[in-house]
Write an enzyme that holds these catalytic residues in place. Sequence first.
Site, mmCIF file in Angstrom:
data_model
loop_
_atom_site.group_PDB
_atom_site.id
_atom_site.type_symbol
_atom_site.label_atom_id
_atom_site.label_comp_id
_atom_site.label_asym_id
_atom_site.label_seq_id
_atom_site.Cartn_x
_atom_site.Cartn_y
_atom_site.Cartn_z
ATOM 1 N N PHE A 28 0.841 -1.194 0.000
ATOM 2 C CA PHE A 28 0.000 0.000 0.000
ATOM 3 C C PHE A 28 0.879 1.248 0.000
ATOM 4 O O PHE A 28 0.545 2.273 -0.594
ATOM 5 C CB PHE A 28 -0.911 -0.018 1.229
ATOM 6 C CG PHE A 28 -1.952 1.069 1.245
ATOM 7 C CD1 PHE A 28 -3.009 1.057 0.347
ATOM 8 C CD2 PHE A 28 -1.866 2.102 2.152
ATOM 9 C CE1 PHE A 28 -3.964 2.058 0.357
ATOM 10 C CE2 PHE A 28 -2.816 3.114 2.179
ATOM 11 C CZ PHE A 28 -3.866 3.084 1.277
ATOM 12 N N ARG A 51 19.755 5.012 5.294
ATOM 13 C CA ARG A 51 18.454 5.377 5.843
ATOM 14 C C ARG A 51 17.356 4.642 5.078
ATOM 15 O O ARG A 51 17.450 4.467 3.859
ATOM 16 C CB ARG A 51 18.204 6.893 5.731
ATOM 17 C CG ARG A 51 19.038 7.736 6.671
ATOM 18 C CD ARG A 51 18.572 7.585 8.107
ATOM 19 N NE ARG A 51 19.307 8.443 9.011
ATOM 20 C CZ ARG A 51 20.413 8.089 9.662
ATOM 21 N NH1 ARG A 51 20.927 6.875 9.460
ATOM 22 N NH2 ARG A 51 21.007 8.928 10.483
ATOM 23 N N ARG A 56 5.809 8.128 0.273
ATOM 24 C CA ARG A 56 4.360 8.334 0.296
ATOM 25 C C ARG A 56 4.062 9.599 -0.491
ATOM 26 O O ARG A 56 4.786 10.587 -0.391
ATOM 27 C CB ARG A 56 3.882 8.479 1.743
ATOM 28 C CG ARG A 56 2.394 8.737 1.905
ATOM 29 C CD ARG A 56 2.037 8.791 3.394
ATOM 30 N NE ARG A 56 0.723 9.377 3.618
ATOM 31 C CZ ARG A 56 -0.411 8.680 3.672
ATOM 32 N NH1 ARG A 56 -0.387 7.373 3.484
ATOM 33 N NH2 ARG A 56 -1.556 9.272 3.916
ATOM 34 N N ALA A 96 -9.582 15.042 3.833
ATOM 35 C CA ALA A 96 -8.213 14.819 3.364
ATOM 36 C C ALA A 96 -8.180 13.739 2.297
ATOM 37 O O ALA A 96 -9.028 12.845 2.262
ATOM 38 C CB ALA A 96 -7.307 14.422 4.522
ATOM 39 N N GLU A 112 -12.440 15.378 -2.398
ATOM 40 C CA GLU A 112 -12.561 14.705 -1.107
ATOM 41 C C GLU A 112 -13.698 15.271 -0.252
ATOM 42 O O GLU A 112 -14.314 14.543 0.536
ATOM 43 C CB GLU A 112 -11.233 14.797 -0.349
ATOM 44 C CG GLU A 112 -10.100 14.019 -0.992
ATOM 45 C CD GLU A 112 -10.351 12.522 -0.998
ATOM 46 O OE1 GLU A 112 -11.063 12.016 -0.103
ATOM 47 O OE2 GLU A 112 -9.830 11.840 -1.911
ATOM 48 N N GLU A 116 -16.066 12.462 1.160
ATOM 49 C CA GLU A 116 -15.938 12.163 2.580
ATOM 50 C C GLU A 116 -16.970 12.840 3.469
ATOM 51 O O GLU A 116 -17.178 12.405 4.605
ATOM 52 C CB GLU A 116 -14.541 12.565 3.073
ATOM 53 C CG GLU A 116 -13.405 11.756 2.465
ATOM 54 C CD GLU A 116 -12.083 11.995 3.154
ATOM 55 O OE1 GLU A 116 -11.223 11.104 3.087
ATOM 56 O OE2 GLU A 116 -11.900 13.067 3.776
ATOM 57 N N PRO A 134 9.904 14.646 8.034
ATOM 58 C CA PRO A 134 10.975 14.554 7.045
ATOM 59 C C PRO A 134 12.168 13.714 7.470
ATOM 60 O O PRO A 134 13.041 13.434 6.643
ATOM 61 C CB PRO A 134 11.381 16.014 6.824
ATOM 62 C CG PRO A 134 10.935 16.727 8.054
ATOM 63 C CD PRO A 134 9.689 16.032 8.493
ATOM 64 N N GLU A 139 6.348 12.600 2.453
ATOM 65 C CA GLU A 139 5.023 13.219 2.303
ATOM 66 C C GLU A 139 5.002 14.721 2.625
ATOM 67 O O GLU A 139 5.519 15.155 3.655
ATOM 68 C CB GLU A 139 4.007 12.518 3.204
ATOM 69 C CG GLU A 139 2.581 13.054 3.033
ATOM 70 C CD GLU A 139 1.587 12.336 3.925
ATOM 71 O OE1 GLU A 139 0.375 12.558 3.743
ATOM 72 O OE2 GLU A 139 2.002 11.557 4.794
ATOM 73 N N GLU A 162 -12.484 1.624 -0.978
ATOM 74 C CA GLU A 162 -11.290 2.099 -0.275
ATOM 75 C C GLU A 162 -11.354 1.782 1.217
ATOM 76 O O GLU A 162 -10.532 2.244 1.999
ATOM 77 C CB GLU A 162 -11.122 3.610 -0.485
ATOM 78 C CG GLU A 162 -10.809 3.990 -1.921
ATOM 79 C CD GLU A 162 -10.510 5.464 -2.104
ATOM 80 O OE1 GLU A 162 -10.464 6.199 -1.090
ATOM 81 O OE2 GLU A 162 -10.318 5.876 -3.260
#
Length: 211
Positions: A28, A51, A56, A96, A112, A116, A134, A139, A162
């Site tokens: 995912f 690292r 995402r 979101a 959305e 939603e 970060p 993202e 979903e």
Amino acid sequence: MTEKTPEPFQFKASDVDIRSRETVFQGFFRMDKVRLTHPRFDGSIMPEFTRELFVRGDATCVLPYDPARDEVVLLEQFRMGAIGRDQSPWLLELVAGMNEAGESPEDVAHREAEEEAGLTFDRLEKICEYLVSPGGTTEMVYLYVGQVGTANAGGLFGLDHEHEDIRAHVFSADEAFNMIRDGRINNAAAIMAIQWLQLNRDRLRDEWNRL
């Protein structure tokens, strides 16, 4: 004479030396392992290190706000990442969604809101954009407040394919502020947007109620 401290941001992305990068998990989400080095503030070079990077996509979050009724809409839904904490894993959050290829953050906000919460934004005002965490993930979140009418807001929403199960709640702005204060709302995007509203509520009510 004391040497002046350099201004921040003396380094750029081009100063990072990526030695290798491989995808170690693809589901995912995606996880990459990166070997890299970069300059240090003292002028030396950091020894090569590794690292793991959680890859995402970017997301857009919006706080629906009715300036006439001074009310917000918040969404309650299950969040896997909250399991194991001393709280319910059903959180109160903003509208979101993930930004898809070719979509602007504003496009995502409107899509959305309908999916939603059954809402339509009359206008959007950007609050900020920020990196979620970060130290380990790519993202970026684009954060907005959106004007809605809350007279008929609320109810059950979400897309079955979903695995979404969403309840939309209507709260007074003051109640939302109280839920930040007492910890009932403890996710970053909602905290940032609601505290921003607390600082800008009078201006928004003046400007949006006049338009």
